[in-house]
Design an enzyme around this catalytic site. Sequence first.
Site, PDB file in Angstrom:
ATOM      1  N   THR A 252       0.834  -1.217   0.000  1.00  0.00           N
ATOM      2  CA  THR A 252       0.000   0.000   0.000  1.00  0.00           C
ATOM      3  C   THR A 252       0.862   1.257   0.000  1.00  0.00           C
ATOM      4  OG1 THR A 252      -1.595  -1.154   1.372  1.00  0.00           O
ATOM      5  CG2 THR A 252      -1.900   1.205   1.149  1.00  0.00           C
TER       6      THR A 252
ATOM      7  N   HIS B  81      -8.488  -6.716   3.039  1.00  0.00           N
ATOM      8  CA  HIS B  81      -7.067  -7.029   3.199  1.00  0.00           C
ATOM      9  C   HIS B  81      -6.929  -8.495   3.575  1.00  0.00           C
ATOM     10  CE1 HIS B  81      -2.964  -7.003   4.661  1.00  0.00           C
ATOM     11  NE2 HIS B  81      -2.818  -5.768   4.186  1.00  0.00           N
TER      12      HIS B  81
ATOM     13  N   ASP C  64      -4.884  -0.584  -4.952  1.00  0.00           N
ATOM     14  CA  ASP C  64      -3.483  -0.319  -4.574  1.00  0.00           C
ATOM     15  C   ASP C  64      -2.518  -1.391  -5.100  1.00  0.00           C
ATOM     16  OD1 ASP C  64      -4.260  -2.285  -2.742  1.00  0.00           O
ATOM     17  OD2 ASP C  64      -3.439  -1.251  -0.979  1.00  0.00           O
TER      18      ASP C  64
END
Length: 630
Positions: A301, A419, A478
Amino acid sequence: MKGKMIRLTWPSKRISLMALAIIMLWLKTYITYKISFDIKIENAIQELILFINPLAFLMIVFGGSLFFKNKFKSGYILGASCLVSAILYGNVVYYREFTDFLTIPLLFQASNMGELGESIFHLLSPWDILFFLDVFVLVLLIKWKPAFVSATPYNKRKQKVYVLLVAAISFLNLGLAETERPQLLTRTFDREMLVKNIGTYNYHIYDAFLQSKSSAQRALADGTELADIENYVRANYKQENPAMFGAAKGKNVIMISMESTQNFVINETVNGQEITPFLNSFIKDSYYFNHFYHQVGQGKTSDSEFIVENSLYPLSRGAVFFTNPRNQYRATPEILNEAGYSTASLHANNKSFWNRDVMYGSLGYQRFYNIEDYTVNEENSVGWGLKDKDFFEQSIEHLKELEAKGKPFYAKFITLTNHYPFTLDEKDASIAPYDSNSKTLNQYFLTVRYMDEAIGHFIDLLKKEGLYDNSVIILYGDHYGISENHNAAMAQYLNKEEITPYDSAQLQKVPLIIHIPGHKGKVMTEVAGQVDLKPTLLHLLGIPTKDNIEFGADLFSKDRLGFTVFRDGSFITEDLTFTKDTCYSNVNGEPVEDAAACGPYEEKAKQELEFSDKIIYGDLLRFNENVKSP
Ligand code: GP9
Ligand code: MN
């Protein structure tokens, strides 16, 4: 020679503790290569290189025991075996999540460790104890068969032969590697290639060498290196599109970094249900770039933030946020501060994660709304922390605070729920998981959907607050969420027989969506990457970038070159994909007949990465007159 070797290795008619330790670790390393790492082997020579590459290193390390008296010898051998096994195992665990090998800068990212708790736990298995099987064998032997330990020490002549043998094996390894992969050490950004050719242990030594080299680079830099880079950047500048320059002048900028969101989920279904219904509708009245690639390295990230704000590449080892947080940069927030904006980043994690609190200062952020600015409790968190829906809801107050300053704002949001390991409370799941052998991929669709709903809800809130019509909204993924360790499940989902290196490169596409009030939706198919976002945004806001030192180009420019480089040196053009040393056609995903087709771009890709590295390691922007001290 052969006869001598046999006599040496079995000095007292039985195998010595040292030789046993070497052989067990050697075989263990090779088995680990085959089982735990996905190293692509194309021919028998490469397989041979892979097989012999741990040997010289192990012989050197364990050869150290020849200098010890019997009393200490077993201790040394056991210690060395533990240490080398631990290094190997560390790589195995890291590889499970990142399909990559450890580097020294990663070990200095201690402040990230605390947060990783749950993720690391998912990466361990009780069977991992087998990685230390040889160490247990050594312990048992030392305890129960002390005869092994008291093998006759080598005399001078035998020691010399041992050294020669190590040298011969090393040269054989390097010689074979050089024929298979010329200029291996000077021109390689791909760690898999290094491990494949020189072995995981020698790779770590090489990494240590790179570490010391990069540390010295800043002190030695004097700015003369910058001239070449400036010339290159100037020559590659792409003229802005007059129809788009200033199209969003004075508007707020709301940028959302969508955690682990790959492009393959857009406009797709799982079990017959839409994965991203909100994004699918949002792209209908936005510019949607469907050939946009992430370019991150180990900094994930934080690397994506670095690329997007600086239009520079991240580093090939470690995260720039950790290695060079105090450099001079000329990042978007700093430029926008000067253009009369308030700038803030919003992310409900500890402020020191990825060293953001330090790096954000260098990028020019005036405010970082971090975990301390949010109410986070058990009820509203999952996995890594605050759930995205609550994050966006609570963020509205912060946006109002920015708005109250009476200036346009630039606000960057970083989502978190999608995530790894993609955990979600049952009540938050709107669709059923996928069914494959990868729990990671099965769950992934659920958290992507959750994030999609969270963003949809946020856009509604922006409308309610009257912020929607006055803001450019940019959404981008990302980096990848599904690593190559889940290739079998990915192939199943994509209805493919297998995931080839070409497919893996193509899977690095992440969505980029730019919504400009008053503009109609349009699908943009040009090949682009995260480095292109900064000049694109600045031009939309009517801010020139001609004098900036950056590698991206305005995505709306009419004369842009469809070309995007990944951090490992792979690249994509409109027609070709170069990865793992092979040039593929984008038409059918097969290697191209004309092996030289990728050649010119290969040079360009390396050149840009090298220039970008020079800027960062040498902190070269401090010598550029356009870059002001913060
Ligand atoms: C942590 C979040 C996740 O704050 O940005 O980082 P990642 O592990 O994706 O790099
Ligand atoms: Mn991320």
